[in-house]
Write an enzyme that holds these catalytic residues in place. Structure first.
Site, PDB file in Angstrom:
ATOM      1  CG  ASN A  78      40.484  64.142  27.848  1.00 33.93           C
ATOM      2  OD1 ASN A  78      39.567  64.580  28.685  1.00 33.93           O
ATOM      3  ND2 ASN A  78      40.142  63.146  26.968  1.00 33.93           N
ATOM      4  CB  CYS A  81      50.465  59.529  27.080  1.00 34.12           C
ATOM      5  SG  CYS A  81      50.956  61.135  26.913  1.00 34.12           S
ATOM      6  CB  CYS A 106      51.735  63.552  29.826  1.00 36.73           C
ATOM      7  SG  CYS A 106      50.122  64.290  28.939  1.00 36.73           S
ATOM      8  CD  GLU A 143      47.887  63.004  32.130  1.00 41.12           C
ATOM      9  OE1 GLU A 143      47.070  63.516  31.124  1.00 41.12           O
ATOM     10  OE2 GLU A 143      48.138  62.067  32.392  1.00 41.12           O
TER      11      GLU A 143
HETATM   12  N1  THU Z   1      44.504  61.168  27.598  1.00 40.50           N
HETATM   13  C1  THU Z   1      44.905  61.991  28.744  1.00 40.50           C
HETATM   14  O1  THU Z   1      44.234  62.949  28.934  1.00 40.50           O
HETATM   15  N2  THU Z   1      45.993  61.789  29.570  1.00 40.50           N
HETATM   16  C2  THU Z   1      46.807  60.536  29.240  1.00 40.50           C
HETATM   17  O2  THU Z   1      47.793  60.506  29.850  1.00 40.50           O
HETATM   18  C3  THU Z   1      46.261  59.565  28.495  1.00 40.50           C
HETATM   19  C4  THU Z   1      45.262  60.053  27.381  1.00 40.50           C
HETATM   20  C5  THU Z   1      43.535  61.414  26.788  1.00 40.50           C
HETATM   21  C6  THU Z   1      43.776  61.916  25.417  1.00 40.50           C
HETATM   22  C7  THU Z   1      42.540  61.440  24.430  1.00 40.50           C
HETATM   23  O3  THU Z   1      41.535  62.493  24.595  1.00 40.50           O
HETATM   24  C8  THU Z   1      41.968  60.388  25.348  1.00 40.50           C
HETATM   25  O4  THU Z   1      42.679  60.163  26.693  1.00 40.50           O
HETATM   26  C9  THU Z   1      42.173  58.983  24.746  1.00 40.50           C
HETATM   27  O5  THU Z   1      43.729  58.727  24.177  1.00 40.50           O
END
Ligand code: THU
Length: 136
Positions: free
Chosen positions: A42, A90, A93, A55
């Site tokens: 992320n 999420c 994604c 993702e």
């Molecule tokens: N995040 C992800 O990388 N993947 C997900 O499926 C859910 C959320 C990250 C985005 C953000 O940087 C942090 O988690 C908090 O939401």
């Protein structure tokens, strides 16, 4: 590449996370049909909405390198250094996965006990929205 090895790659990708706002570090490892693996983390932004999930980073890296066929993705994450809960992908994604993968695409989500949960994309995103593709 085994499921456990893919989880290991996702865990390694967490280390690259740029997440000064949420303090949640997330990693993903995407296995292509040709056995290549693309990792992602992320990447956050002060303006919040440009933030991208691990993702999608992995998917966009792979697609931009010409990959179109995917077998499986592994995801793991933790907030404030505590990996006490699974990081389920999420909704955005899941929709991106559905753009490139069929209902049987496998999603592995790491759990706190060093194990993982295993889903298909259709478990996570039933009744998928799609539009007939043109030639571009
Ligand atoms: N995040 C992800 O990388 N993947 C997900 O499926 C859910 C959320 C990250 C985005 C953000 O940087 C942090 O988690 C908090 O939401």
């Amino acid at each position: 590449m085994t499921e456990k090895e893919l989880i290991k790659s996702a865990k390694a990708a967490m280390k690259m996370s740029y997440s000064p706002y949420s303090n949640c570090t997330v990693g993903a490892a995407l296995l292509c049909d040709n056995e290549k693996v693309y990792c992602g983390c992320n990447i956050e932004n002060a303006s919040f909405s440009p933030t991208i999930c691990a993702e999608r980073t992995a998917f966009f890296k792979a697609v931009s390198e010409g990959e179109r066929k995917f077998k499986m993705i592994a995801v793991c994450g933790e907030c404030n250094g505590e990996g006490d809960r699974p990081f389920y992908p999420c909704g955005v994604c899941r929709q991106v996965m559905a753009e490139f993968c069929g209902p049987d695409f496998i999603v592995l989500v790491a759990t706190a006990d060093d194990g993982y949960e295993k889903f298909t994309l259709s478990d996570l995103l039933p009744h998928t929205f799609s539009i007939e593709k043109g030639s571009n």
